[in-house]
Write a protein that holds these residues in place. Sequence first.
Motif, short mmCIF file in Angstrom:
data_model
loop_
_atom_site.label_atom_id
_atom_site.label_comp_id
_atom_site.label_asym_id
_atom_site.label_seq_id
_atom_site.Cartn_x
_atom_site.Cartn_y
_atom_site.Cartn_z
N ARG A 1 5.21 -4.58 -4.83
CA ARG A 1 6.24 -4.01 -3.95
C ARG A 1 5.76 -2.62 -3.56
NH1 ARG A 1 11.60 -4.67 -2.69
NH2 ARG A 1 11.79 -6.48 -4.03
N ILE A 2 5.46 -2.46 -2.27
CA ILE A 2 4.88 -1.22 -1.78
C ILE A 2 5.81 -0.63 -0.73
CG2 ILE A 2 2.84 -0.17 -0.71
CD1 ILE A 2 1.55 -3.07 -1.55
N PRO A 3 6.32 0.59 -0.94
CA PRO A 3 7.17 1.20 0.08
C PRO A 3 6.38 1.45 1.37
CG PRO A 3 7.02 2.59 -1.90
CD PRO A 3 6.14 1.42 -2.11
N VAL A 4 7.00 1.18 2.50
CA VAL A 4 6.30 1.35 3.78
C VAL A 4 5.96 2.82 4.04
CG1 VAL A 4 7.17 -0.76 4.85
CG2 VAL A 4 8.45 1.38 5.10
N ALA A 5 6.66 3.73 3.39
CA ALA A 5 6.35 5.16 3.55
C ALA A 5 4.95 5.48 3.00
CB ALA A 5 7.40 6.00 2.84
N ALA A 6 4.44 4.65 2.10
CA ALA A 6 3.12 4.87 1.51
C ALA A 6 2.02 4.12 2.26
CB ALA A 6 3.12 4.43 0.04
N LEU A 7 2.37 3.54 3.40
CA LEU A 7 1.41 2.74 4.16
C LEU A 7 1.11 3.36 5.51
CD1 LEU A 7 2.88 -0.83 3.48
CD2 LEU A 7 0.90 0.24 2.39
N GLY A 8 -0.09 3.11 6.00
CA GLY A 8 -0.48 3.56 7.33
C GLY A 8 -0.18 2.50 8.37
N GLU A 9 -0.95 2.53 9.44
CA GLU A 9 -0.77 1.60 10.55
C GLU A 9 -1.36 0.23 10.18
OE1 GLU A 9 0.26 0.18 14.32
OE2 GLU A 9 0.93 1.93 13.21
N PRO A 10 -0.57 -0.85 10.33
CA PRO A 10 -1.10 -2.18 10.01
C PRO A 10 -2.12 -2.65 11.06
CG PRO A 10 1.14 -2.34 10.83
CD PRO A 10 0.83 -0.88 10.71
N GLU A 11 -3.15 -3.32 10.59
CA GLU A 11 -4.20 -3.84 11.46
C GLU A 11 -4.20 -5.37 11.37
OE1 GLU A 11 -9.09 -3.78 11.67
OE2 GLU A 11 -8.06 -2.56 10.20
N VAL A 12 -4.00 -6.03 12.49
CA VAL A 12 -4.02 -7.50 12.55
C VAL A 12 -5.47 -7.96 12.49
CG1 VAL A 12 -3.52 -9.50 14.01
CG2 VAL A 12 -1.88 -7.63 13.84
N VAL B 1 -3.58 -2.96 5.74
CA VAL B 1 -2.83 -1.71 5.92
C VAL B 1 -3.39 -0.67 4.96
CG1 VAL B 1 -0.55 -0.67 6.02
CG2 VAL B 1 -0.77 -3.13 6.30
N GLU B 2 -3.76 0.48 5.50
CA GLU B 2 -4.24 1.58 4.67
C GLU B 2 -3.09 2.10 3.79
OE1 GLU B 2 -7.38 2.85 4.56
OE2 GLU B 2 -8.06 1.44 6.10
N VAL B 3 -3.41 2.46 2.56
CA VAL B 3 -2.44 3.11 1.68
C VAL B 3 -2.64 4.61 1.85
CG1 VAL B 3 -1.70 3.44 -0.71
CG2 VAL B 3 -2.44 1.18 0.06
N THR B 4 -1.59 5.30 2.29
CA THR B 4 -1.69 6.73 2.60
C THR B 4 -1.22 7.63 1.47
OG1 THR B 4 0.48 6.65 3.67
CG2 THR B 4 -1.47 6.33 5.08
N ASP B 5 -0.69 7.06 0.40
CA ASP B 5 -0.21 7.84 -0.74
C ASP B 5 -1.41 8.44 -1.47
OD1 ASP B 5 0.96 8.92 -2.97
OD2 ASP B 5 1.85 7.04 -3.68
N PRO B 6 -1.54 9.78 -1.51
CA PRO B 6 -2.71 10.39 -2.16
C PRO B 6 -2.76 10.13 -3.67
CG PRO B 6 -1.18 12.08 -1.39
CD PRO B 6 -0.65 10.77 -0.93
N ASP C 1 -2.15 7.30 -5.08
CA ASP C 1 -2.50 5.90 -5.31
C ASP C 1 -3.99 5.69 -5.03
OD1 ASP C 1 -2.69 3.14 -5.47
OD2 ASP C 1 -0.88 2.77 -4.29
N PRO C 2 -4.75 5.19 -6.01
CA PRO C 2 -6.19 4.97 -5.79
C PRO C 2 -6.51 3.75 -4.93
CG PRO C 2 -5.60 4.22 -7.98
CD PRO C 2 -4.36 4.85 -7.38
#
Length: 161
Positions: free
Chosen positions: A77-88, A120-125, A127-128
Amino acid sequence: MQLSPAHHDERLSAPRSWWGIAALTGLACALMLLPLGTLPLLAGLVGGAALTGMLVSSYGSARVRVVNGSLVAADARIPVAALGEPEVLEAEEARAWRTYKADMRAFMLMRSYVPTAVRVEVTDPADPTPYVYVSTREPRALAAAIRAAKEQDAATGPAGA
Protein backbone atom coordinates in the motif's frame (compact mmCIF):
# COMPACT_ATOMS: atom_id res chain seq x y z
CA MET A 1 -22.95 4.27 -7.65
CA GLN A 2 -20.55 6.64 -9.42
CA LEU A 3 -16.86 5.96 -8.77
CA SER A 4 -14.41 8.84 -8.76
CA PRO A 5 -11.75 9.01 -11.50
CA ALA A 6 -9.22 8.33 -8.72
CA HIS A 7 -10.54 4.77 -8.40
CA HIS A 8 -9.17 1.68 -10.17
CA ASP A 9 -9.73 -1.98 -9.29
CA GLU A 10 -8.33 -4.90 -11.26
CA ARG A 11 -7.67 -8.56 -10.49
CA LEU A 12 -4.73 -10.14 -12.29
CA SER A 13 -6.42 -13.51 -12.65
CA ALA A 14 -4.62 -16.45 -14.26
CA PRO A 15 -5.43 -17.26 -17.89
CA ARG A 16 -7.92 -20.01 -18.76
CA SER A 17 -5.18 -22.27 -20.09
CA TRP A 18 -3.73 -22.53 -16.56
CA TRP A 19 -7.05 -23.94 -15.35
CA GLY A 20 -6.83 -26.55 -18.12
CA ILE A 21 -3.35 -27.45 -16.89
CA ALA A 22 -4.76 -27.84 -13.36
CA ALA A 23 -7.38 -30.28 -14.68
CA LEU A 24 -4.71 -32.21 -16.61
CA THR A 25 -2.58 -32.41 -13.46
CA GLY A 26 -5.51 -34.01 -11.65
CA LEU A 27 -5.84 -36.48 -14.51
CA ALA A 28 -2.12 -37.29 -14.34
CA CYS A 29 -2.37 -37.89 -10.59
CA ALA A 30 -5.32 -40.21 -11.20
CA LEU A 31 -3.41 -42.19 -13.83
CA MET A 32 -0.44 -42.59 -11.49
CA LEU A 33 -2.74 -44.15 -8.90
CA LEU A 34 -4.68 -46.31 -11.38
CA PRO A 35 -2.80 -49.53 -10.48
CA LEU A 36 -3.93 -49.14 -6.84
CA GLY A 37 -7.64 -49.26 -7.65
CA THR A 38 -10.68 -47.08 -8.20
CA LEU A 39 -10.75 -45.26 -4.86
CA PRO A 40 -7.09 -44.13 -5.04
CA LEU A 41 -7.70 -43.14 -8.68
CA LEU A 42 -10.60 -40.87 -7.67
CA ALA A 43 -8.61 -39.49 -4.73
CA GLY A 44 -5.72 -38.67 -7.08
CA LEU A 45 -8.03 -37.00 -9.57
CA VAL A 46 -9.81 -34.86 -7.00
CA GLY A 47 -6.74 -34.17 -4.84
CA GLY A 48 -4.41 -33.33 -7.72
CA ALA A 49 -6.92 -31.07 -9.47
CA ALA A 50 -7.89 -29.35 -6.21
CA LEU A 51 -4.30 -28.71 -5.11
CA THR A 52 -3.26 -27.39 -8.51
CA GLY A 53 -6.44 -25.31 -8.71
CA MET A 54 -5.64 -23.72 -5.34
CA LEU A 55 -2.14 -22.83 -6.55
CA VAL A 56 -3.48 -21.26 -9.77
CA SER A 57 -6.13 -19.39 -7.81
CA SER A 58 -3.69 -18.01 -5.24
CA TYR A 59 -1.23 -16.86 -7.91
CA GLY A 60 -4.03 -15.24 -9.88
CA SER A 61 -5.57 -13.46 -6.90
CA ALA A 62 -3.30 -10.40 -7.03
CA ARG A 63 -5.28 -7.16 -7.09
CA VAL A 64 -4.22 -3.75 -8.31
CA ARG A 65 -6.24 -0.85 -6.92
CA VAL A 66 -6.13 2.88 -6.49
CA VAL A 67 -8.31 3.66 -3.52
CA ASN A 68 -8.35 6.25 -0.71
CA GLY A 69 -5.28 8.03 -2.03
CA SER A 70 -3.13 4.89 -2.22
CA LEU A 71 -1.87 2.52 -4.87
CA VAL A 72 -2.53 -0.98 -3.57
CA ALA A 73 -0.65 -3.71 -5.44
CA ALA A 74 -1.00 -7.17 -3.86
CA ASP A 75 0.11 -6.61 -0.23
CA ALA A 76 1.83 -3.25 -0.82
CA ARG A 77 0.00 0.00 0.00
CA ILE A 78 1.77 3.10 -1.29
CA PRO A 79 0.36 6.61 -0.77
CA VAL A 80 0.11 8.49 -4.06
CA ALA A 81 1.82 11.46 -2.40
CA ALA A 82 5.02 9.35 -2.40
CA LEU A 83 4.77 8.63 -6.12
CA GLY A 84 5.84 10.53 -9.21
CA GLU A 85 4.29 10.58 -12.67
CA PRO A 86 3.05 7.16 -13.84
CA GLU A 87 4.54 5.83 -17.08
CA VAL A 88 2.45 3.49 -19.28
CA LEU A 89 4.57 0.61 -20.55
CA GLU A 90 3.49 -1.25 -23.68
CA ALA A 91 4.62 -4.85 -24.18
CA GLU A 92 8.19 -4.22 -25.43
CA GLU A 93 9.00 -1.50 -22.90
CA ALA A 94 7.43 -3.54 -20.08
CA ARG A 95 9.62 -6.51 -21.03
CA ALA A 96 12.69 -4.26 -20.93
CA TRP A 97 11.81 -3.00 -17.42
CA ARG A 98 11.27 -6.62 -16.27
CA THR A 99 14.69 -7.68 -17.57
CA TYR A 100 17.77 -5.61 -18.34
CA LYS A 101 16.44 -2.22 -17.13
CA ALA A 102 15.17 -3.64 -13.82
CA ASP A 103 16.49 -2.41 -10.49
CA MET A 104 16.68 -5.02 -7.73
CA ARG A 105 15.44 -2.49 -5.16
CA ALA A 106 12.20 -1.80 -7.04
CA PHE A 107 8.81 -3.12 -5.97
CA MET A 108 7.55 -5.28 -8.81
CA LEU A 109 4.17 -6.96 -9.10
CA MET A 110 4.76 -8.96 -12.27
CA ARG A 111 2.55 -11.49 -13.99
CA SER A 112 4.05 -13.23 -17.01
CA TYR A 113 0.69 -13.48 -18.75
CA VAL A 114 0.03 -9.72 -18.61
CA PRO A 115 2.15 -7.99 -21.27
CA THR A 116 1.57 -4.33 -20.28
CA ALA A 117 2.46 -2.46 -17.11
CA VAL A 118 2.74 0.88 -15.33
CA ARG A 119 5.98 2.15 -13.81
CA VAL A 120 5.90 4.93 -11.21
CA GLU A 121 8.92 6.59 -9.61
CA VAL A 122 8.92 6.67 -5.81
CA THR A 123 9.62 10.28 -4.80
CA ASP A 124 9.81 9.76 -1.02
CA PRO A 125 13.47 10.46 -0.08
CA ALA A 126 13.19 8.16 2.97
CA ASP A 127 12.20 5.18 0.80
CA PRO A 128 15.06 3.29 -0.90
CA THR A 129 12.66 1.86 -3.50
CA PRO A 130 13.41 3.64 -6.81
CA TYR A 131 10.14 2.79 -8.56
CA VAL A 132 7.03 0.62 -8.54
CA TYR A 133 6.39 -1.70 -11.50
CA VAL A 134 2.87 -3.12 -11.72
CA SER A 135 1.58 -5.49 -14.40
CA THR A 136 -1.87 -4.40 -15.56
CA ARG A 137 -4.20 -5.18 -18.42
CA GLU A 138 -5.44 -1.56 -18.30
CA PRO A 139 -2.27 0.57 -18.06
CA ARG A 140 -3.87 3.82 -19.23
CA ALA A 141 -6.75 3.50 -16.76
CA LEU A 142 -4.36 2.75 -13.89
CA ALA A 143 -2.10 5.70 -14.79
CA ALA A 144 -5.14 8.00 -15.04
CA ALA A 145 -6.40 6.82 -11.64
CA ILE A 146 -2.99 7.48 -10.05
CA ARG A 147 -2.89 10.98 -11.59
CA ALA A 148 -6.45 11.71 -10.42
CA ALA A 149 -5.66 10.46 -6.91
CA LYS A 150 -2.54 12.69 -6.83
CA GLU A 151 -4.62 15.70 -7.92
CA GLN A 152 -7.25 14.89 -5.32
CA ASP A 153 -4.56 14.49 -2.68
CA ALA A 154 -2.98 17.82 -3.64
CA ALA A 155 -6.38 19.57 -3.58
CA THR A 156 -7.24 18.36 -0.09
CA GLY A 157 -3.81 19.26 1.24
CA PRO A 158 -1.79 17.52 3.94
CA ALA A 159 -3.77 15.30 6.31
CA GLY A 160 -7.01 16.18 4.53
CA ALA A 161 -6.92 19.81 5.76
